[in-house]
Design a protein around this motif. Sequence first.
Motif, PDB file in Angstrom:
ATOM      1  N   UNK A 149      16.283 -32.097  35.516  1.00 16.40           N
ATOM      2  CA  UNK A 149      15.707 -33.431  35.371  1.00 16.40           C
ATOM      3  C   UNK A 149      14.208 -33.291  35.137  1.00 16.40           C
ATOM      4  N   UNK A 177      10.570 -35.193  35.405  1.00 10.94           N
ATOM      5  CA  UNK A 177       9.936 -36.280  36.162  1.00 10.94           C
ATOM      6  C   UNK A 177       8.435 -36.242  35.896  1.00 10.94           C
ATOM      7  N   UNK A 204       3.700 -40.723  37.865  1.00 14.98           N
ATOM      8  CA  UNK A 204       4.393 -41.995  38.120  1.00 14.98           C
ATOM      9  C   UNK A 204       5.719 -41.816  38.853  1.00 14.98           C
ATOM     10  N   UNK A 205       6.189 -40.573  38.967  1.00 11.39           N
ATOM     11  CA  UNK A 205       7.500 -40.255  39.552  1.00 11.39           C
ATOM     12  C   UNK A 205       8.654 -40.833  38.731  1.00 11.39           C
ATOM     13  N   UNK A 206       8.400 -41.178  37.498  1.00 11.74           N
ATOM     14  CA  UNK A 206       9.457 -41.730  36.641  1.00 11.74           C
ATOM     15  C   UNK A 206      10.242 -40.593  35.992  1.00 11.74           C
ATOM     16  N   UNK A 207      11.562 -40.753  35.956  1.00 11.27           N
ATOM     17  CA  UNK A 207      12.380 -39.745  35.290  1.00 11.27           C
ATOM     18  C   UNK A 207      12.355 -39.969  33.780  1.00 11.27           C
ATOM     19  N   UNK A 212      14.886 -39.623  30.961  1.00  9.40           N
ATOM     20  CA  UNK A 212      16.301 -39.406  30.692  1.00  9.40           C
ATOM     21  C   UNK A 212      16.468 -38.562  29.428  1.00  9.40           C
ATOM     22  N   UNK A 272       7.245 -32.550  35.972  1.00  8.04           N
ATOM     23  CA  UNK A 272       7.962 -31.694  36.912  1.00  8.04           C
ATOM     24  C   UNK A 272       9.401 -31.509  36.454  1.00  8.04           C
ATOM     25  N   UNK A 277      13.245 -30.387  37.829  1.00  5.31           N
ATOM     26  CA  UNK A 277      14.067 -30.200  39.021  1.00  5.31           C
ATOM     27  C   UNK A 277      15.496 -29.870  38.593  1.00  5.31           C
TER      28      UNK A 277
END
Lengths: 405, 82
Positions: B46, B48, B52-55, B57, B74, B76
């Motif tokens: 994933x 990120x 903003x910590x938004x994924x 997609x 990031x 993960x």
Amino acid sequence: MDAVFSREQAAGWDPQILGGASVLLLGGGALGQNAAVNLALAQVRRLWIVDMDDFTASNATRSPFFPNVEERQRWGAAKAVVVAQKVRQMVSWSDQPDVFYSISRIQELGDLPFRWANVAISAVDNDFARAYISGMAKKHGVPLVEGGFDGTLVSYGAFPATAATACWRCAVGEVTDEVRFSCDAYAAELEEEGVTPATQPAAAALAALMTESAIRMLHKQGEDEARRVYLDVVAAQSNVARIGMNPECSGRHHPVDDSAIVTCTAADQPVCRLLAEVQEKLGASTIILDEPLIRHAPCRTCRRAVRVEQPRWKIGGTPACRGCGGNFPRLEGERALPVEVLTRIDERTELPRELTCRQIGIAPGSILDVISESGASFAVEIPGRVEDLMVRVPVPQQQEKEKML
Amino acid sequence: MNVRFAHPLSSDTFEADVDAACTGSLALRGLIDAKFLEPPSRGSYDLVVARTQATIAPNATFGSVGVREQELIQLFRRGAGA
């Protein structure tokens, strides 16, 4: 403050909310079993465990409920049965939870489990099942907590029931994993690649986080946005990500319209009868299938076309014709054809007259989305009772005597 | 725009020039092809946005998620086992 729940109440749990909750637990493997421990001790009212697998030796060191010889002789090796029986025994001091089980793929049970549940916890090991569960949870307005691990890297997603919030598919995209591996095959495959499957501490840590999240959802907390939590169990590091609605997502985000339900043909009756009845009541209409129906596919060995006429989840991979050791008849006089997949059916769809609704994946209690020719939406209900899908674990008389609550 | 990708298991980072129209899946393919990431045997990765910590997609573009110049992305592991 209730003496038994005094610590939990101090932590913000409401025993009345938990004492009225129905929890659907999908998967009885390492993750599911550890979640079952937490849910039973949290004293939810009802717990329904769904799993189709049997216990094998490779499960033992991550399975709190691995059966001994006597238990295996008494209950067999099916995870759903054994886990349900043993989790009930674990809380013999209480009459909660009422524990139920189904030895089944979740797709086989249709809508009824999600119509029954207040929260769903997904502890399954393949993305096809995850996608299905995600759609059903949104369809019936059920909060969903879904998790998985890769060795000691674990993660879970929390998906509120709130309409127009993200679903599991919003962050995952299209599901492409074609073949579901059993636990044994998975373990063997990973050992060959030098990757260690999950350990008990990792499974327990993930299950704890997921259970806590599910309990928060039962308390109507954390309902504004979907999120995913990542945890490295070895490094003890965690991260949280927000999952926003994905405009390209093909998943479902809105619940079915309960007010438009019309009772129709039973699941063990022919599909053609259902289609005729829908047309009679609603006019020319199209039924949307929750899971794609594979009509034809090439044999995985000889590539000749075979007749499948089953939902994708039933096949479990590329089918084989009977000439190549499989179960599917060849289409006579045909060469290899591309896969033919149906996601919707209507009166013009050519299907064998004897093919039943259940055989194409329409289970008892299903609620089907139907679109009329004019574009109006309806929901059509197939008769069914949740009691017919689940087996209840009785509370033995001895446990009644030991009960302290 | 120039962005940095943070490895999921180490402190390594990978700098890359990505277009706003680049999707999450294309970015992951590039990182695997560049051997910054191992191909996932099960599950996936994933992406990120750290700020903003938004994924991001697989079918979403970097631009649609609001990725900026010099952004830290990031990575993960999203496990599939249960």
